[in-house]
Design an enzyme around this catalytic site. Sequence first.
Site, PDB file in Angstrom:
ATOM      1  N   GLU A  79      25.617  33.948  14.286  1.00  0.00           N
ATOM      2  CA  GLU A  79      26.224  35.044  13.529  1.00  0.00           C
ATOM      3  C   GLU A  79      26.059  36.342  14.305  1.00  0.00           C
ATOM      4  O   GLU A  79      26.169  37.422  13.748  1.00  0.00           O
ATOM      5  CB  GLU A  79      25.680  35.127  12.104  1.00  0.00           C
ATOM      6  CG  GLU A  79      24.182  35.237  11.986  1.00  0.00           C
ATOM      7  CD  GLU A  79      23.730  35.385  10.548  1.00  0.00           C
ATOM      8  OE1 GLU A  79      24.260  36.253   9.836  1.00  0.00           O
ATOM      9  OE2 GLU A  79      22.839  34.611  10.133  1.00  0.00           O
ATOM     10  N   CYS A 111      23.328  32.020   8.383  1.00  0.00           N
ATOM     11  CA  CYS A 111      22.234  31.289   9.036  1.00  0.00           C
ATOM     12  C   CYS A 111      22.392  29.775   8.966  1.00  0.00           C
ATOM     13  O   CYS A 111      21.549  29.047   9.506  1.00  0.00           O
ATOM     14  CB  CYS A 111      20.902  31.679   8.399  1.00  0.00           C
ATOM     15  SG  CYS A 111      20.571  33.443   8.524  1.00  0.00           S
ATOM     16  N   THR A 152      11.261  41.964   9.514  1.00  0.00           N
ATOM     17  CA  THR A 152      11.605  40.536   9.570  1.00  0.00           C
ATOM     18  C   THR A 152      12.470  40.212  10.792  1.00  0.00           C
ATOM     19  O   THR A 152      12.813  39.055  11.016  1.00  0.00           O
ATOM     20  CB  THR A 152      12.367  40.091   8.296  1.00  0.00           C
ATOM     21  OG1 THR A 152      13.688  40.669   8.319  1.00  0.00           O
ATOM     22  CG2 THR A 152      11.673  40.527   7.029  1.00  0.00           C
ATOM     23  N   SER A 201      19.260  38.719  -2.294  1.00  0.00           N
ATOM     24  CA  SER A 201      19.389  37.562  -1.413  1.00  0.00           C
ATOM     25  C   SER A 201      18.332  36.503  -1.728  1.00  0.00           C
ATOM     26  O   SER A 201      18.600  35.299  -1.688  1.00  0.00           O
ATOM     27  CB  SER A 201      19.257  38.025   0.043  1.00  0.00           C
ATOM     28  OG  SER A 201      19.584  36.982   0.882  1.00  0.00           O
ATOM     29  N   HIS A 233      14.860  27.368   5.485  1.00  0.00           N
ATOM     30  CA  HIS A 233      15.368  28.500   6.257  1.00  0.00           C
ATOM     31  C   HIS A 233      14.422  29.670   6.003  1.00  0.00           C
ATOM     32  O   HIS A 233      14.082  29.971   4.868  1.00  0.00           O
ATOM     33  CB  HIS A 233      16.794  28.872   5.837  1.00  0.00           C
ATOM     34  CG  HIS A 233      17.189  30.213   6.373  1.00  0.00           C
ATOM     35  ND1 HIS A 233      17.135  30.498   7.711  1.00  0.00           N
ATOM     36  CD2 HIS A 233      17.576  31.365   5.761  1.00  0.00           C
ATOM     37  CE1 HIS A 233      17.491  31.762   7.904  1.00  0.00           C
ATOM     38  NE2 HIS A 233      17.757  32.308   6.739  1.00  0.00           N
ATOM     39  N   LYS A 242       7.670  30.996  -1.190  1.00  0.00           N
ATOM     40  CA  LYS A 242       8.344  31.310  -2.466  1.00  0.00           C
ATOM     41  C   LYS A 242       9.294  30.168  -2.852  1.00  0.00           C
ATOM     42  O   LYS A 242       9.328  29.733  -3.994  1.00  0.00           O
ATOM     43  CB  LYS A 242       9.192  32.576  -2.319  1.00  0.00           C
ATOM     44  CG  LYS A 242       8.443  33.881  -2.366  1.00  0.00           C
ATOM     45  CD  LYS A 242       9.442  35.015  -2.085  1.00  0.00           C
ATOM     46  CE  LYS A 242       8.803  36.368  -1.978  1.00  0.00           C
ATOM     47  NZ  LYS A 242       8.505  37.018  -3.237  1.00  0.00           N
ATOM     48  N   ASN A 276      12.816  36.410  12.380  1.00  0.00           N
ATOM     49  CA  ASN A 276      14.008  35.669  11.964  1.00  0.00           C
ATOM     50  C   ASN A 276      14.918  35.441  13.169  1.00  0.00           C
ATOM     51  O   ASN A 276      15.129  36.347  13.974  1.00  0.00           O
ATOM     52  CB  ASN A 276      14.750  36.493  10.895  1.00  0.00           C
ATOM     53  CG  ASN A 276      15.864  35.721  10.197  1.00  0.00           C
ATOM     54  OD1 ASN A 276      16.114  34.551  10.504  1.00  0.00           O
ATOM     55  ND2 ASN A 276      16.530  36.380   9.255  1.00  0.00           N
ATOM     56  N   SER A 309      23.625  33.219   3.968  1.00  0.00           N
ATOM     57  CA  SER A 309      24.066  34.222   2.995  1.00  0.00           C
ATOM     58  C   SER A 309      25.576  34.223   2.852  1.00  0.00           C
ATOM     59  O   SER A 309      26.301  33.891   3.790  1.00  0.00           O
ATOM     60  CB  SER A 309      23.616  35.609   3.443  1.00  0.00           C
ATOM     61  OG  SER A 309      22.228  35.701   3.327  1.00  0.00           O
TER      62      SER A 309
HETATM   63  N1  COA Z   1      -0.456  44.294   0.707  1.00  0.00           N
HETATM   64  C1  COA Z   1      -0.017  43.035   0.439  1.00  0.00           C
HETATM   65  N2  COA Z   1       1.215  42.770  -0.081  1.00  0.00           N
HETATM   66  C2  COA Z   1       2.038  43.814  -0.302  1.00  0.00           C
HETATM   67  C3  COA Z   1       1.657  45.139  -0.045  1.00  0.00           C
HETATM   68  C4  COA Z   1       0.336  45.371   0.487  1.00  0.00           C
HETATM   69  N3  COA Z   1      -0.101  46.595   0.770  1.00  0.00           N
HETATM   70  N4  COA Z   1       2.675  45.952  -0.372  1.00  0.00           N
HETATM   71  C5  COA Z   1       3.679  45.152  -0.827  1.00  0.00           C
HETATM   72  N5  COA Z   1       3.288  43.867  -0.788  1.00  0.00           N
HETATM   73  C6  COA Z   1       4.061  42.683  -1.170  1.00  0.00           C
HETATM   74  C7  COA Z   1       4.890  42.901  -2.420  1.00  0.00           C
HETATM   75  O1  COA Z   1       4.117  42.726  -3.593  1.00  0.00           O
HETATM   76  C8  COA Z   1       5.956  41.840  -2.223  1.00  0.00           C
HETATM   77  O2  COA Z   1       5.429  40.583  -2.589  1.00  0.00           O
HETATM   78  P1  COA Z   1       6.251  39.618  -3.603  1.00  0.00           P
HETATM   79  O3  COA Z   1       7.488  39.240  -2.871  1.00  0.00           O
HETATM   80  O4  COA Z   1       5.321  38.484  -3.851  1.00  0.00           O
HETATM   81  O5  COA Z   1       6.567  40.434  -4.809  1.00  0.00           O
HETATM   82  C9  COA Z   1       6.162  41.798  -0.707  1.00  0.00           C
HETATM   83  O6  COA Z   1       5.005  42.424  -0.144  1.00  0.00           O
HETATM   84  C10 COA Z   1       7.386  42.557  -0.261  1.00  0.00           C
HETATM   85  O7  COA Z   1       7.335  43.825  -0.833  1.00  0.00           O
HETATM   86  P2  COA Z   1       8.659  44.556  -1.349  1.00  0.00           P
HETATM   87  O8  COA Z   1       8.315  45.840  -1.934  1.00  0.00           O
HETATM   88  O9  COA Z   1       9.478  43.583  -2.146  1.00  0.00           O
HETATM   89  O10 COA Z   1       9.330  44.772   0.103  1.00  0.00           O
HETATM   90  P3  COA Z   1      10.651  45.417   0.547  1.00  0.00           P
HETATM   91  O11 COA Z   1      11.347  46.168  -0.519  1.00  0.00           O
HETATM   92  O12 COA Z   1      10.273  46.169   1.767  1.00  0.00           O
HETATM   93  O13 COA Z   1      11.622  44.171   0.921  1.00  0.00           O
HETATM   94  C11 COA Z   1      12.399  42.091   1.800  1.00  0.00           C
HETATM   95  C12 COA Z   1      11.152  42.914   1.405  1.00  0.00           C
HETATM   96  C13 COA Z   1      11.912  40.712   2.204  1.00  0.00           C
HETATM   97  C14 COA Z   1      13.324  41.957   0.598  1.00  0.00           C
HETATM   98  C15 COA Z   1      13.089  42.800   2.983  1.00  0.00           C
HETATM   99  O14 COA Z   1      12.254  42.728   4.107  1.00  0.00           O
HETATM  100  C16 COA Z   1      14.426  42.193   3.339  1.00  0.00           C
HETATM  101  O15 COA Z   1      15.458  42.577   2.816  1.00  0.00           O
HETATM  102  N6  COA Z   1      14.441  41.230   4.266  1.00  0.00           N
HETATM  103  C17 COA Z   1      15.650  40.565   4.714  1.00  0.00           C
HETATM  104  C18 COA Z   1      15.936  39.377   3.834  1.00  0.00           C
HETATM  105  C19 COA Z   1      17.176  38.675   4.299  1.00  0.00           C
HETATM  106  O16 COA Z   1      17.528  38.762   5.441  1.00  0.00           O
HETATM  107  N7  COA Z   1      17.879  37.968   3.421  1.00  0.00           N
HETATM  108  C20 COA Z   1      19.120  37.341   3.808  1.00  0.00           C
HETATM  109  C21 COA Z   1      18.999  36.089   4.527  1.00  0.00           C
HETATM  110  S1  COA Z   1      18.233  34.770   3.688  1.00  0.00           S
END
Ligand code: COA
Length: 408
Positions: A79, A111, A152, A201, A233, A242, A276, A309
Amino acid sequence: MKIGIESISMYVPRYGMDLRLLADARNVDYAKYKQGIGQEFMSIPSPDEDIVTMGANAAEQAMEGIDPQSIRTVIFATESGIDQSKAAAIYVHKLLDLPQNCRTVEMKQACCSSTSALHFALATIALKPNEKVLIIASDIAKYGLGSAGEPTQGAGAVAMVISATPRILELGPDVGYFTKDVMDFWRPNYKDEALVDGKYSIKVYMDALEHCWEHYQADTNAAFEDFDYFCYHLPFSRMGTKAHSHLARQQKVPLSSQELQRQIEPSLRYNRITGNAYTASLYMGLLSLLDSKELNLAHKKIGFFSYGSGCMGAFFGGTVLPGYQDHLYRSEREAWLRDRKHISYTEYVEFYTHRLPQNGHNYRTSRHRSGSFRLAGVENHQRIYERVPASMGAAADSGKALAAAPAV
Ligand code: COA
């Protein structure tokens, strides 16, 4: 007749950044990256690396000991395409000097096109058992500086030879599918970076997993307990944890945290220290599992969930073949991952923001550490690739000292 993976290999760039540096730069608690998202280190392509060089490097190793004349199909799944028309597979076909009586195509569905490539390959070989298919999955995951997806990010390629003489994994015809038009992650032609609603996502991924499993189960009568290990994936490694707890809950299988760890942890190790790699991510997870020295996986059954996605998902199973350890490149891979050069945050931003000319002007890329192939430059709107002498691949760049990479 058995059909499956005869050989498999992966390539990641020789550069990367410790996510502690990113956490400092973004003023984020590193525990969020390490525990919350499950990432410790990010693979970063240098300016003379792209999906073709990474794919060719992975494919060259996967082709070791395999007669090039047996390859009748090359499928390049990506992609991060470099051209709207010409398949990246053709560049790799030339770099590896593959036979002319060969079809070469590129496939896309986020992906998971690598997984469709795998299933198309199985169908091809079922019809023509003497032919082999070379699949290359190669991607550069870019979310944007300062974006939620930034920690990521990663880059890399996996190459697999699929044949009727598999040595690594036997695959069957059954696949549970799911397709639904959603906008969780996409990249319009005019953008270098993906647009993503990460939280949505994750939700859609889980939904696709449930539907794929139901479809697979309806066709095969399979039970969750039939599988010894699972590979998911991995847009980030915590996604695997998860997803697996979600599927177990759905199936009303009470999994202790030890059992959950046992079933998926070995497949998460490489993702944590590479990031990733989109189409390659699931199959890097498979390699991470296969490379686990403490496990004898012969005859073990693995459940795979592939997600792209947009969205499409696929659930399928495979059985590890006895003797598979003799056909991996485990020690080379460990050394490669360990010896990657750690770059600073400033160098990361330089690599990240580097762009090839958008006007077709002639351009020579600076020489960096690489594998056997590098992108030498652009001439008259054409990317020019070259083979790198073995002695130069590891050495060439501005010459900063290597630091130890995280343990594999
Ligand atoms: N210590 C430990 N854990 C912590 C923390 C700390 N200080 N601060 C936050 N966290 C945890 C949160 O509780 C959360 O855990 P949970 O998922 O069990 O709830 C996790 O870290 C992520 O925190 P969050 O606030 O949700 O992160 P974010 O808003 O920065 O977004 C993603 C995280 C994964 C959604 C983001 O990185 C993303 O969009 N990634 C791309 C995903 C993708 O590509 N999807 C499409 C293809 S499948």
